[in-house]
Design a protein around this motif. Structure first.
Motif, mmCIF file in Angstrom:
data_model
loop_
_atom_site.group_PDB
_atom_site.id
_atom_site.type_symbol
_atom_site.label_atom_id
_atom_site.label_comp_id
_atom_site.label_asym_id
_atom_site.label_seq_id
_atom_site.Cartn_x
_atom_site.Cartn_y
_atom_site.Cartn_z
ATOM 1 N N SER A 219 36.835 -69.440 47.865
ATOM 2 C CA SER A 219 37.696 -68.774 48.855
ATOM 3 C C SER A 219 39.178 -68.996 48.561
ATOM 4 O O SER A 219 40.039 -68.394 49.187
ATOM 5 C CB SER A 219 37.388 -69.318 50.251
ATOM 6 N N ILE A 220 39.483 -69.913 47.635
ATOM 7 C CA ILE A 220 40.891 -70.272 47.405
ATOM 8 C C ILE A 220 41.453 -69.508 46.207
ATOM 9 O O ILE A 220 40.979 -69.661 45.077
ATOM 10 C CB ILE A 220 41.030 -71.794 47.177
ATOM 11 N N GLU A 221 42.472 -68.700 46.473
ATOM 12 C CA GLU A 221 43.082 -67.927 45.404
ATOM 13 C C GLU A 221 43.985 -68.818 44.554
ATOM 14 O O GLU A 221 43.885 -68.875 43.346
ATOM 15 C CB GLU A 221 43.895 -66.792 46.014
ATOM 16 N N TYR A 222 44.895 -69.556 45.248
ATOM 17 C CA TYR A 222 45.704 -70.563 44.576
ATOM 18 C C TYR A 222 45.836 -71.740 45.525
ATOM 19 O O TYR A 222 46.252 -71.572 46.674
ATOM 20 C CB TYR A 222 47.091 -70.039 44.194
ATOM 21 N N ARG B 31 42.542 -71.869 40.953
ATOM 22 C CA ARG B 31 43.072 -70.527 40.702
ATOM 23 C C ARG B 31 41.935 -69.523 40.752
ATOM 24 O O ARG B 31 40.895 -69.757 40.132
ATOM 25 C CB ARG B 31 43.717 -70.483 39.310
ATOM 26 N N ASN B 32 42.128 -68.462 41.505
ATOM 27 C CA ASN B 32 41.117 -67.394 41.598
ATOM 28 C C ASN B 32 39.716 -67.954 41.863
ATOM 29 O O ASN B 32 38.744 -67.566 41.224
ATOM 30 C CB ASN B 32 41.098 -66.559 40.316
ATOM 31 N N GLY B 33 39.645 -68.920 42.778
ATOM 32 C CA GLY B 33 38.343 -69.446 43.181
ATOM 33 C C GLY B 33 37.696 -70.365 42.180
ATOM 34 O O GLY B 33 36.513 -70.686 42.303
ATOM 35 N N LYS B 34 38.474 -70.807 41.159
ATOM 36 C CA LYS B 34 37.893 -71.713 40.167
ATOM 37 C C LYS B 34 38.724 -72.985 40.053
ATOM 38 O O LYS B 34 39.962 -72.941 40.098
ATOM 39 C CB LYS B 34 37.850 -71.018 38.789
#
Lengths: 449, 459
Positions: free
Chosen positions: B362-365, B395-398
């Motif tokens: 869920s986290i973009e950055y 970053r970008n869910g990773k």
């Protein structure tokens, strides 16, 4: 049994066990304190404690054991336990029982007698009422407290040393709570020394100003700033990193100052001193936790690291003399190394002069979470901070809720200006405490909004 | 420790000047810490702590005293000194003690105080060597093994006489990685209300490897860019965020005096509906567990926050008087020399329904805080700060590269509202918590959680 009887029993047990090298370390303290809430004394505390630590050398290794229970049985077990512990030690660190013959400095003990509990209570209630009087925004939750502590610290050993230092002092502080209707703010003020010299109105004003000055704070945009650190903040940073100046830490490879003696470690204007008998220290030491004489010395002189702080074992390892900085965290602890009054020497200019020199920037007056956000081994810090904007060379609006970050060892080199307003941490009431004037550093990273 | 006659005499003496409650706390503690550095045992601290603390209450006033002597004359002198502060006619003149056994839900398989140094050193060395040998980049390792055998006795003017024996063990390994004049550290320090069976629960090798792994990750890490961002905080010691940001503000010692941001908020929404938080002193063999608290009240499981609504504070007897509320079994003190007050035991955010994968993706950055260092809070303003000891950029869910030097700051009441995802896998971590009644063992815990926005300090 009393201490003298216990001491005799321990020394007899040491002889019986054929110990040649041993030491008995003793501390005794008593204190009284009172605390006020609203307009009443709501807690009253008195304590008296003592502790004994026996140290012996067996097969060249040092063993310790301690107790608070002065019975004949404990005297025997103390010697037995310390001998067992010595046999478990593997370190090649040389072991010492200090020899007699040092030249011990002396100091004049402060005059004044122990205040009675009613005097402490009266002053505390007066202080509490001064805090409420100082500002209409002061609310309940505000508290004041006063106390008196006295302590004795003694060491005797198998080389005939028999030493004792004593200290006693009073303290009084207020924690003011103010409310602007929406949020609450706190601030503190303190005095220490002789109760008769304390000025309740002054302590109250300090606590209330500390709380009120932060009302309406905002954050600051992230970026690099010129920062003036208040003497309080710089002293707190120095305290956090003081272990890096200690030879035990350095010899274990846990200090970035290891092996840096006689090299530049700080800006040219910085001189750092360690003084066991600094004039206004509440607790002075004429001998250290191994019985070696203490003396004042510069640790950094004009930016160059002149010495680390040593005890007997680390000094022997480094081929130098002890600096008399052996210390124990408590009587029960094995010997480590601590500074005494450890301070950055004042240079030139008032706080206003430094703010003027900064022009634009941040005046940092508080940092929180030093035990977590600052690492003495790496030097890194990232700390929640508060203070004021510096605008047109003057103290501006309050700011809070941002972090300052950097590396302490780089910061020492980056210091541009050191003021003349040396202050020690007023809440450090023991033998080890740090002090600094205000300092100016450029290019500090701040994370805010 | 003390005879029943002596306790009764001390309580009656303490009550002689008008107190409406008196309490005697006696202690005998054996504590040993064996330390290792440069692959060798270098120090052993071996202490006996013993003494008595006596308290009396009169209304909302408390008088306390302590002495490190267990001798009858010293105990009675302490009672007399405490009584000397009041000057009224006695309201209780006779104390009849009834001994109670509250039971022990923390079985100990091997009592450490009766185990030789050499056995403890063998375990310590195994962990130590695992850290040292993990990687050439590890320049130093320090380790210690601590065991505490804390015997306490509590008696009061209500007639209670109770005892407990609290045995705790903990191993700590700290590894230092060095590269190009820089140091970074990693640590692992599991413990419990357990004996030598600590090492059945935590393989010493794995403890050492974990410390070294973290140091190696961090020596190769860059710095995070400061700013506001979503943060995922891992389970276990990550729970320190609740401990600091909220737990301290729910202690009666700050609530009773109105100087907590959560005073007067019972029954109101103080956290996001995802948050249920519990303080539970009864978890078998957990680091922060107690059978009885230091006022003799049996430990309890207290739901502090249920689906975001404030349900309970953590209360001791003295502050409970001012609040008009009963003790919740949270009164604790480091030793006889500290007057007890309300403290945490094992405090944690309960498991929720979000999967770990969903939280990270869920986290973009943002920041993934894999391991937290310590932190602190000002209960008045609610402002807290924590160090992230092992962090990664998301970053970008990773989860991407590791970052050092990050700290999290904010206000407790804000962060509680901003916890918008709560994972399923609850774990606890061990810590020592410092406050006015001294340093005490507490557990912190949580599953992986997401905070939608928090200020991250970096450079």
């Amino acid at each position: 049994m009393n201490y003298q009887e216990f001491k005799n029993a321990v020394l007899a047990a040491a002889k019986e066990n054929n110990l040649k090298d041993y030491e008995l370390y003793y501390t005794e303290s008593s204190g009284t304190s009172v605390e006020a809430y609203q307009s009443e004394i709501n807690t009253f505390t008195s304590e008296s404690s003592l502790g004994v630590c026996f140290k012996c050398i067996v097969n060249g290794k040092t063993g310790y054991a301690s107790t608070e229970n002065l019975t004949h049985e404990d005297a025997l077990s103390l010697v037995k336990r310390s001998m067992e512990n010595a046999l478990s030690i593997e370190s090649d660190e040389p072991s010492f029982i200090h020899k007699a013959g040092d030249n011990y400095l002396s100091y004049e003990a402060p005059e004044g007698s122990e205040p009675g509990s009613s005097e402490l209570a009266d002053f505390t209630l007066r202080l509490q009422s001064e805090v409420y009087k100082a500002d209409s925004r002061v609310v309940d939750g505000t508290m004041s407290a006063s106390g008196y502590d006295s302590s004795k610290y003694a060491l005797c050993n198998s080389n005939g040393l028999d030493l004792e230092d004593t200290s006693s002092f009073s303290y009084s502080y207020a924690i003011a709570l103010v409310s602007d209707g929406e949020n609450k703010y706190d601030g503190e003020g303190i005095a220490s020394g002789k109760l008769d010299d304390f000025d309740a109105a002054k302590i109250a004003a300090e606590a209330v100003d500390d709380a009120v000055s932060t009302i309406g704070y905002t954050s600051v945009p992230s970026g690099k700033y010129t920062v003036v650190f208040s003497s309080k903040v710089m002293a707190a940073l120095l305290a956090t990193y003081s272990s890096a100046f200690c030879a035990d830490t350095a010899q274990k490879g846990l200090s970035l100052l290891a092996g840096k003696e006689n090299t530049k470690v700080a800006a040219d204007i910085l001189t750092l001193t360690d003084d066991p008998l600094y004039k206004d220290a509440l607790v002075k030491r004429t001998f250290d936790a191994e019985g070696a004489a203490t003396y004042p010395k510069n640790v950094i002189e004009k930016g160059e690291l002149t010495t680390l702080l040593y005890n007997l074992a680390t000094a022997a390892k480094a081929g130098v003399k002890t600096t008399g900085n052996a210390a124990k965290a408590s009587y029960a602890s094995p010997v480590s190394i601590h500074p005494y009054s450890f301070y950055i020497n004042p240079v030139k200019g008032s706080l206003d002069d430094l703010l003027g020199a900064a022009g634009e920037g941040i005046y940092v007056t508080s940092v929180e979470g030093l035990h977590a956000g600052a690492n003495a081994i790496t030097g890194d810090f990232s700390l929640s901070s508060g203070g004021f904007k510096i605008e047109n060379g003057k103290k501006g609006k309050p700011v809070k809720g941002f972090t300052i970050s950097g590396n302490f060892f780089s910061l020492l080199k980056d210091i541009s200006l050191i003021g003349e307003d040396l202050k020690f941490n007023p809440f450090a009431l023991g033998a080890s405490r740090c002090g600094s004037p205000s300092i100016l550093v450029e290019g500090i990273t701040i994370a805010g909004k | 420790m003390l005879s029943q006659d002596l306790i009764k005499a001390a309580l009656e003496k303490a009550l002689s000047t008008g107190a409406d409650y008196a309490e005697v706390f006696a202690e005998h503690t054996d504590s040993k810490t064996i330390s290792m550095v440069s692959s060798k045992v270098d120090k052993i601290e071996d202490a006996v702590i013993s003494g008595v603390g006596i308290r009396i209450f009169k209304g909302l006033r408390c008088v306390s005293g302590s002495t490190s002597s267990l001798l009858p004359e010293a105990v009675l002198a302490c009672a007399e000194k405490v009584a000397g502060v009041l000057n009224d006619t006695p309201v209780i003149s006779n104390v009849n003690l009834t001994e109670r056994l509250f039971g022990d839900v923390h079985p100990i398989k091997v009592v450490p105080v009766s185990v030789a140094n050499s056995t403890k050193i063998d375990y310590l060395r195994e962990a130590y060597n695992a850290a040292k040998e993990y990687n050439e980049g590890i320049s130093q390792v320090t380790g210690s093994f601590l065991d505490v055998d804390h015997k306490i006795l509590i008696a009061n003017s209500d007639g209670l006489l109770a005892q407990d024996r609290q045995i705790r063990s903990r191993i700590r390994i700290q590894a230092v990685a060095s590269k190009a004049g820089e140091n970074q550290t990693g640590s692992c320090s599991p413990g419990g209300r357990v004996g030598m069976e600590l090492f059945d629960l935590h393989n010493p090798k794995e403890v050492g490897i974990e410390a070294a792994r973290e140091a190696m990750v961090m020596i190769n890490a860059g710095y995070i860019n400061a700013g506001n961002m979503p943060v995922a905080i891992e389970n276990g010691f990550g729970g320190v965020i609740f401990h600091e940001a909220c737990g301290h503000s729910l202690e009666a010692s700050s609530v009773a005096y109105g100087n907590s941001q959560f005073a007067g908020k019972l029954g109101t929404q103080i956290a996001s509906a995802k948050v249920t938080a519990i303080d539970d002193g009864t978890i078998p063999n957990a680091w922060g567990s107690i059978n009885i608290d230091d006022e003799g009240t049996p430990a309890r499981r207290n739901v502090l926050i249920e689906n975001g609504v404030l349900k309970s504070y953590m209360i001791d007897k003295f502050n409970g008087r001012r609040m008009g509320m009963e003790s919740t079994g949270n009164s604790r003190r480091q030793s006889y020399a500290f007057a007890p007050t309300s403290r945490m035991t094992n405090t944690y955010i309960a498991a929720g329904n979000d999967s770990d994968e969903d939280i990270i993706s869920s986290i973009e950055y943002g920041l993934y805080a894999a391991k937290m260092g310590g932190g602190s809070v000002n209960p008045v303003t609610g402002q807290f700060n924590f160090a992230v000891s092992e962090g990664y950029v998301v970053r970008n869910g990773k989860i991407c590269e590791p970052v050092r030097g990050a700290s999290l700051i904010g206000k407790g009441s804000d962060i509680l509202m901003n916890i918008d995802m709560v994972g399923k896998n609850l774990r606890h971590g061990q810590g020592m918590c410092g406050a006015s009644s001294g340093s005490i063992p507490t557990n912190v815990g949580q599953p992986l959680i997401r905070v939608s926005s928090i200020t991250v300090g970096g450079r």
